[in-house]
Design an enzyme around this catalytic site. Structure first.
Site, PDB file in Angstrom:
ATOM      1  N   THR A 348      37.220  52.731  14.479  1.00 53.68           N
ATOM      2  CA  THR A 348      37.235  53.963  13.701  1.00 53.68           C
ATOM      3  C   THR A 348      38.677  54.379  13.445  1.00 53.68           C
ATOM      4  OG1 THR A 348      36.560  56.301  13.648  1.00 53.68           O
ATOM      5  CG2 THR A 348      36.990  55.354  15.816  1.00 53.68           C
ATOM      6  N   HIS A 401      32.006  51.707  31.288  1.00 57.02           N
ATOM      7  CA  HIS A 401      32.474  51.397  32.646  1.00 57.02           C
ATOM      8  C   HIS A 401      31.398  50.714  33.490  1.00 57.02           C
ATOM      9  CE1 HIS A 401      35.297  51.332  35.754  1.00 57.02           C
ATOM     10  NE2 HIS A 401      35.649  52.598  35.832  1.00 57.02           N
TER      11      HIS A 401
END
Length: 428
Positions: A348, A401
């Protein structure tokens, strides 16, 4: 002669669509292939052309309703056929919306009490429902669907998860007698309606805005988001672009931006660290062979992420051509459903609106997203402690994560940084 207009299947995994706007009204003449209505799906917003010429005789699905694919949404015929038959069922009886919960079930129609639970017809579940059930270890037989024909919808899954979280968070009862706990209904009661200040106005979210909201909340609920920010010296890229941009535009017919350089560097990093080009399926890791880069495109009413397929096989010019084509067609509602599906990594361009950096949200089921901040000149300490003016930018990598640790994220960003700062590829 009458022609039924059906809700089309806009992609292999799409099972329903929402009619967002009718472009014609009953009695209007329609030419073959002329845009007839707009729909919104989990993947894309698009105009649907008429399959035939004639007069729009009936509209059976009003704006804002969501119906299954192949549902008759309208009928086109000649002028003589425009008069409706004497006994016509109302539109709501033809194809109930998945959000309608008041339609009687077959059991209710026969006088029998509806079952407390029903086994879901898994073949009719949307990919979102299947994925959320798998990720959150949900037994779908525990959920009573409120969609068409008892189908389980996204709202049903979210309501079930909310109730489960409330149950986990509820305190254990005291050993000694105490005042009775507040009834469960207090915990889940909806907030009272807001009292609007003078001059305030209320308008409903668009279908696209609702779907973006659902996708963002689902992503935050699914992945353990962590963002790592690195600063990159873009001076070499800036000088290269300034030197060739005029010749580039004359040769190819479109301008040269910084985004294809970032995509090219990201592709190199994905080759070096393929786990960033993966996705999670339960406790399994799926490593994708293709490198399909999604690019976030801002629209007037939201955001969409078309996909550049086999991005690793394209040159800078090829990447820029794909960016221009996809962005242009995204803004004119001309994308095909398959062009917003199958992405393995997303980029982005945060800097296009002046942001230095941000913390982008992962585009599920991917495991990472890279944000490029604005490129600005600033004083930087270089070799021998000298100070120089360099064109600098921030790279913000948000990663899942559950799968990726900070050290690996740092190595990935360092690879992207190295490619950009030492760019050697011939562009023209």
């Amino acid at each position: 002669m009458m022609t039924d207009i059906l809700m089309p299947q806009m992609g292999e995994s799409i099972v329903e669509g929402t009619v967002t706007r009718w472009l014609k009204k009953v009695g209007d003449h329609v030419e073959r292939d002329e845009p007839l209505f707009e729909i919104s799906t989990d993947k894309v917003d698009v105009e649907i052309p008429s399959p035939t010429s004639g007069t729009l005789v009936e509209i059976l699905v009003e704006e804002g309703r969501t119906v299954a694919i192949n549902t008759v949404v309208a009928r086109i015929g000649d002028v003589a056929a425009a008069q409706p038959p004497a006994a016509t069922e109302p539109a709501s009886a033809i194809s109930p919306s998945p959000d309608v919960t008041s339609a009687p079930s077959p059991a209710a129609a026969s006088g029998a009490a509806p079952p407390r639970r029903q086994k879901p017809a898994t073949g009719f579940l949307s990919p979102f429902v299947r994925r959320m059930a798998r990720i959150n270890n949900i037994d779908l037989t525990q959920i009573k669907g409120t969609g068409a024909n008892g189908r389980i919808t996204k709202a049903d899954i979210e309501a079930y998860l909310a109730s489960r979280r409330l149950a986990v968070a509820a305190p254990a009862p005291s050993v000694e007698p105490a005042a009775p706990p507040a009834p469960a209904s207090v915990a889940v009661a909806p907030p009272p309606p807001q009292r609007l200040p003078a001059g305030a106005r209320v308008e409903p979210m668009s279908i696209m805005r609702q779907k973006i909201a659902e996708h963002m909340v689902m992503s935050k609920h699914t992945s353990a988001h962590v963002t790592s920010v690195h600063r990159v010296d873009m001076t070499r890229i800036v000088k290269l672009r300034d030197r060739i941009k005029q010749e580039f535009e004359q040769r190819y017919g479109f301008g040269l931006t910084y985004l294809p350089f970032v995509i090219r560097a990201t592709v190199e990093a994905l080759r070096a660290f393929p786990i960033f080009n993966a996705s999670i399926d339960g406790t399994n890791i799926i490593y994708h062979q293709e490198i399909n880069i999604g690019i976030a495109v801002a629209l007037d009413n939201g955001l969409i992420v078309p996909v550049i397929r086999q991005a690793d096989e394209k040159t800078i010019a090829g990447l820029q051509r794909a960016i221009v084509d996809l962005a242009t067609r995204a803004r004119t509602r001309a994308l095909k459903p398959e062009e917003v599906a199958g992405g393995t990594f997303t980029i982005t361009n945060l800097g296009s609106f002046g942001s230095l950096f941000g913390t982008p949200v992962i585009n599920q089921p991917q495991v990472a997203i890279l944000g490029l901040g604005a490129i600005e000149k600033m004083p930087v300490v270089i070799e021998d402690d000298a100070i120089a003016i360099r064109s600098m930018a921030y790279l913000a990598l948000t990663f899942d994560h559950r799968l990726i640790d900070g050290a690996l994220a740092g190595q990935f960003c360092t690879k992207v940084k190295q490619v950009l700062e030492n760019f050697q590829e011939t562009v023209l």
